[in-house]
Scaffold this active site. Structure first.
Site, PDB file in Angstrom:
ATOM      1  N   GLN A  73       1.101 -29.105 -19.493  1.00 38.49           N
ATOM      2  CA  GLN A  73       1.642 -30.430 -19.148  1.00 38.49           C
ATOM      3  C   GLN A  73       0.696 -31.005 -18.097  1.00 38.49           C
ATOM      4  O   GLN A  73       0.802 -30.697 -16.916  1.00 38.49           O
ATOM      5  CB  GLN A  73       3.074 -30.328 -18.613  1.00 38.49           C
ATOM      6  CG  GLN A  73       3.716 -31.676 -18.340  1.00 38.49           C
ATOM      7  CD  GLN A  73       5.068 -31.563 -17.637  1.00 38.49           C
ATOM      8  OE1 GLN A  73       5.417 -30.509 -17.106  1.00 38.49           O
ATOM      9  NE2 GLN A  73       5.822 -32.653 -17.616  1.00 38.49           N
ATOM     10  N   GLY A 140      22.367 -32.218 -10.624  1.00 37.50           N
ATOM     11  CA  GLY A 140      22.907 -33.265 -11.482  1.00 37.50           C
ATOM     12  C   GLY A 140      24.367 -32.990 -11.798  1.00 37.50           C
ATOM     13  O   GLY A 140      24.763 -31.834 -11.975  1.00 37.50           O
ATOM     14  N   HIS A 359       4.129  20.479  11.336  1.00 42.87           N
ATOM     15  CA  HIS A 359       3.808  19.438  12.304  1.00 42.87           C
ATOM     16  C   HIS A 359       2.314  19.167  12.435  1.00 42.87           C
ATOM     17  O   HIS A 359       1.489  20.052  12.328  1.00 42.87           O
ATOM     18  CB  HIS A 359       4.344  19.752  13.721  1.00 42.87           C
ATOM     19  CG  HIS A 359       4.868  21.120  13.926  1.00 42.87           C
ATOM     20  ND1 HIS A 359       6.191  21.372  14.187  1.00 42.87           N
ATOM     21  CD2 HIS A 359       4.263  22.330  13.886  1.00 42.87           C
ATOM     22  CE1 HIS A 359       6.378  22.685  14.307  1.00 42.87           C
ATOM     23  NE2 HIS A 359       5.232  23.281  14.130  1.00 42.87           N
ATOM     24  N   ALA A 376       0.522  24.175  13.306  1.00 46.96           N
ATOM     25  CA  ALA A 376       0.439  22.835  13.892  1.00 46.96           C
ATOM     26  C   ALA A 376      -1.011  22.443  14.139  1.00 46.96           C
ATOM     27  O   ALA A 376      -1.809  23.229  14.643  1.00 46.96           O
ATOM     28  CB  ALA A 376       1.217  22.796  15.201  1.00 46.96           C
ATOM     29  N   ALA A 419      -5.847  30.928  15.204  1.00 48.29           N
ATOM     30  CA  ALA A 419      -5.692  29.613  15.836  1.00 48.29           C
ATOM     31  C   ALA A 419      -7.023  29.133  16.401  1.00 48.29           C
ATOM     32  O   ALA A 419      -7.817  29.911  16.934  1.00 48.29           O
ATOM     33  CB  ALA A 419      -4.647  29.690  16.937  1.00 48.29           C
TER      34      ALA A 419
END
Length: 452
Positions: A73, A140, A359, A376, A419
């Site tokens: 359009q 309307g 963690h 951890a 560790a």
């Protein structure tokens, strides 16, 4: 037979956006997505989307759908003018035409099904969807004769003060007998306040015209600005939340929770406040999700607990515990009865059953066996600046706190990593790996100061 026309050519200036209005998202889908989805119950012959403003962008969003025909359009001269663009496309068509607006996304498929079937049973030339509104401003008004047949629709801006008191409004959804509408479309005029071609004018030329009233007036709410977009999202979420609560899901503080329609929930699931479930997420039975969690496109097994975490594109097997403050992404796969704890990120990794990552860890491109314990601060250093590399940790192995595993590296079964170690070579089954500097102690040490 029914063809469908969706009017989607408007500029949507009140949205104050560079994005075409029908491409704004309402939850997980665009407005146009939702209108198209509402057609599912219907047996549609042809589906037209009438585009104008930024029509190319609208076309691109549905380029994968070969069943949709886009009609241009070029000038936005009203709803009647939009439907006139179909004249060359439906020449000789003998079925019905259902006309919808692309910015009315809450219509249910069953409502459209009732409209079309009611129209076809009645033999009317046109049937429109109406609603009773307490605040009909902007809509309307529909006026009927003594036999309850529709005789006129007057746009709100063209109503007299007395006519505006009528609460029965036009929903902007119509079903026409196409040959009848085709004959009168050339007769539409611009003799109105907006100097546009109104589709509603066609009603005055057609006979008989019937109406179907929608049971839930919220379905017809249109979206013209961001306030209405937010209001429609609220209504949509109320529907979804009600559905799941009636199906056996507990929503704690429902208004703080959002759930996409595509989400599937098991029974006896508890969703805590500020939790958001998106995409194709599936959550099993007896899960506790939240608070403050976001889950997207993920599969969660039975009995899983998720607290204050973000999960996307991942799977979690039964009875695992996730969070608080965990982040799972990129096809992370967590086994049964695992723990993924505080401040842990898992990306594109597989974690075996009964493995704990409790963690402060990052697992990227890693494969962990069963009953592994990740200490951890353990990090998989998977990126060398160019490529990602894998880390493999065998069953029952343990990494000590603050370990770094420099990929590519394989840790065997029953291994212990001391560790503080930085591991950059493979470790065989059953070994202890220590990769850190030896501690030295200097007694009677005097700490230097700035004082002379």
């Amino acid at each position: 037979m029914v063809a469908v026309a969706i009017l989607a050519a408007g500029k949507g200036t009140r949205m104050k956006s560079q994005l075409p209005k029908v491409l704004h998202r309402l939850g997980s889908q665009t407005l146009l997505d939702r209108v198209l989805a509402s057609l599912t119950p219907l047996n549609v012959d042809r589906c037209f989307v009438i585009v104008g403003y930024q029509g190319d962008r609208v076309r691109e969003s549905w380029a994968h759908r070969t069943d949709i025909e886009f009609v241009e359009q070029t000038q936005q001269l009203g709803t009647g003018h939009a439907v006139q663009q179909l004249l060359p496309h439906l020449k000789g068509y003998q079925g019905d035409l259902l006309v919808l607006n692309g910015d009315v996304p809450l219509l249910r498929g069953e409502t459209l099904e009732a409209l079309v079937s009611g129209h076809q049973r009645s033999g009317a030339a046109a049937t429109l969807l109406t609603a009773q509104l307490n605040q009909p401003k902007g809509y309307g008004r529909v006026f009927c004769d003594a036999t309850s047949r529709v005789c006129e629709i007057i746009e709100d801006r063209d109503c007299t003060p007395a006519q505006r008191q009528n609460p029965r409004v036009n929903a902007g959804v119509y079903c026409f007998r196409w040959p009848d509408l085709e004959a009168v479309l050339p007769n539409l005029s611009t003799a109105n306040d907006q100097q546009e071609y109104y589709l509603t004018e066609a009603i005055t030329y057609l006979d008989p015209v019937s109406a179907v009233e929608v049971a839930d007036s919220q379905e017809i709410l249109g979206i013209n600005d961001r306030l209405q977009l937010a209001d429609s999202f609220r209504i949509l979420q109320e529907r979804i939340r009600q559905q799941w609560m009636l199906a056996g899901v507990t929503l704690v503080d429902p208004t703080s929770i959002t759930i996409d329609e595509t989400v599937q929930l098991g029974t006896d699931v508890v969703i805590e406040p500020q939790t958001h479930l998106r995409g194709n997420t599936v959550i099993g039975n007896n899960c506790s999700i939240g608070p403050n969690s976001l889950i997207t496109n993920s599969q969660i097994g039975d009995g899983v607990t998720v607290q204050m975490s973000v999960i996307s594109d991942s799977t979690i097997a039964a009875n695992s515990k996730i969070g608080p403050f965990a982040h799972l992404r990129g096809a992370a796969a967590i086994g049964e009865a695992c723990r993924i704890g505080n401040f842990v990120e898992v990306k594109k990794s597989t974690v075996g059953d009964r493995t704990n990552v409790a963690h402060l860890s990052y697992l990227g491109d890693a494969t962990l066996g069963q009953r592994v314990n990740v200490g951890a601060g353990t990090i998989t250093a998977n990126y060398d600046g160019v490529s990602k590399h894998p880390t493999v940790i065998g069953d029952r192995s343990k990494t000590g706190a603050n370990s770094v595993l420099v990929a590519p590296v394989t840790i065997g079964q029953d291994v212990t990593i001391a560790a503080g170690s930085t591991i950059n070579k493979d470790v065989p089954d059953g070994a202890l790996a220590i990769a850190r500097s030896r501690q030295t102690i200097h007694e009677n040490w005097s700490t230097p100061t700035t004082e002379q």
